[in-house]
Design a protein around this motif. Sequence first.
Motif, PDB file in Angstrom:
ATOM      1  N   LEU A   1       1.057  -1.394   0.143  1.00 30.87           N
ATOM      2  CA  LEU A   1       0.009   0.017   0.108  1.00 30.87           C
ATOM      3  C   LEU A   1       0.882   1.391   0.060  1.00 30.87           C
ATOM      4  CD1 LEU A   1      -2.852   1.315   0.766  1.00 30.87           C
ATOM      5  CD2 LEU A   1      -2.097   1.194   3.229  1.00 30.87           C
ATOM      6  N   VAL A   2       0.421   2.122  -0.811  1.00 32.72           N
ATOM      7  CA  VAL A   2       1.153   3.548  -0.638  1.00 32.72           C
ATOM      8  C   VAL A   2       0.065   4.523   0.090  1.00 32.72           C
ATOM      9  CG1 VAL A   2       0.430   4.104  -2.941  1.00 32.72           C
ATOM     10  CG2 VAL A   2       2.121   5.341  -1.769  1.00 32.72           C
ATOM     11  N   LEU A   3       1.012   5.130   1.184  1.00 32.69           N
ATOM     12  CA  LEU A   3      -0.016   6.210   1.841  1.00 32.69           C
ATOM     13  C   LEU A   3       0.225   7.627   1.144  1.00 32.69           C
ATOM     14  CD1 LEU A   3      -1.649   7.080   4.426  1.00 32.69           C
ATOM     15  CD2 LEU A   3       0.381   6.969   5.630  1.00 32.69           C
ATOM     16  N   ILE A   4      -1.082   8.263   0.942  1.00 35.63           N
ATOM     17  CA  ILE A   4      -0.740   9.582   0.625  1.00 35.63           C
ATOM     18  C   ILE A   4      -1.304  10.510   1.439  1.00 35.63           C
ATOM     19  CG2 ILE A   4      -1.465  11.322  -1.284  1.00 35.63           C
ATOM     20  CD1 ILE A   4      -2.194   8.454  -2.942  1.00 35.63           C
TER      21      ILE A   4
ATOM     22  N   CYS B   1       5.651  15.545  -3.061  1.00 31.91           N
ATOM     23  CA  CYS B   1       4.665  15.758  -4.413  1.00 31.91           C
ATOM     24  C   CYS B   1       4.295  17.207  -4.158  1.00 31.91           C
ATOM     25  CB  CYS B   1       3.580  14.603  -4.385  1.00 31.91           C
ATOM     26  SG  CYS B   1       2.408  15.123  -5.506  1.00 31.91           S
ATOM     27  N   LYS B   2       4.384  18.002  -5.215  1.00 29.57           N
ATOM     28  CA  LYS B   2       3.896  19.491  -5.116  1.00 29.57           C
ATOM     29  C   LYS B   2       2.372  19.453  -5.303  1.00 29.57           C
ATOM     30  CE  LYS B   2       4.804  19.774  -9.993  1.00 29.57           C
ATOM     31  NZ  LYS B   2       5.690  20.173 -10.952  1.00 29.57           N
TER      32      LYS B   2
ATOM     33  N   PHE C   1      -6.112  15.749  -3.687  1.00 26.93           N
ATOM     34  CA  PHE C   1      -6.968  15.386  -4.889  1.00 26.93           C
ATOM     35  C   PHE C   1      -6.505  15.284  -6.261  1.00 26.93           C
ATOM     36  CE2 PHE C   1     -10.209  16.366  -7.947  1.00 26.93           C
ATOM     37  CZ  PHE C   1     -11.486  15.831  -7.736  1.00 26.93           C
ATOM     38  N   LYS C   2      -5.524  16.030  -6.704  1.00 28.47           N
ATOM     39  CA  LYS C   2      -4.877  16.109  -7.933  1.00 28.47           C
ATOM     40  C   LYS C   2      -3.844  14.734  -7.843  1.00 28.47           C
ATOM     41  CE  LYS C   2      -2.568  18.047 -11.468  1.00 28.47           C
ATOM     42  NZ  LYS C   2      -2.359  19.402 -12.198  1.00 28.47           N
ATOM     43  N   THR C   3      -3.316  14.384  -6.592  1.00 28.57           N
ATOM     44  CA  THR C   3      -2.369  13.350  -6.568  1.00 28.57           C
ATOM     45  C   THR C   3      -3.016  12.133  -6.924  1.00 28.57           C
ATOM     46  OG1 THR C   3      -1.024  14.484  -5.063  1.00 28.57           O
ATOM     47  CG2 THR C   3      -0.685  12.347  -4.906  1.00 28.57           C
ATOM     48  N   ILE C   4      -4.237  12.062  -5.977  1.00 23.24           N
ATOM     49  CA  ILE C   4      -5.107  10.735  -6.112  1.00 23.24           C
ATOM     50  C   ILE C   4      -5.636  10.656  -7.442  1.00 23.24           C
ATOM     51  CG2 ILE C   4      -7.356   9.492  -5.494  1.00 23.24           C
ATOM     52  CD1 ILE C   4      -6.650  11.416  -2.526  1.00 23.24           C
TER      53      ILE C   4
END
Length: 114
Positions: free
Chosen positions: A45-48, A94-95, A99-102
């Motif tokens: 899993l990656v956590l954001i 991450c910049k 929401f955009k990352t997801i």
Amino acid sequence: MKIKKIAEVLDAQVVCGEKFIDNEVVCAFASDLMSDVLTLESEQLVLITGLTNMQTVRTAEMADINCIVFVRGKKVTPEMIDVASENNTVLIECKYSMFKTISMLHEAGLCPVY
């Protein structure tokens, strides 16, 4: 999805755990509430998150999460890097907004936990 692809898709910087970027993740979870992260039962899993403190790295350690993406241009601390290194955890800065990352990762084929 390989961790290095996550970094590429997000035009993000790997700040810890570069030797593990060929590892695979199967799904992603986004949250700033570490208590929610502890309820997960998923491997690879990656956590954001936008929460940049030791609690995040320690929670990932407890939950067997080996990759964390920090969003909104947040920067990790040297102490976080030290602990993540001890646990073979990849830290990515991450910049983009959460929401955009997801949405970028979902579009690239990464699935949600649920």
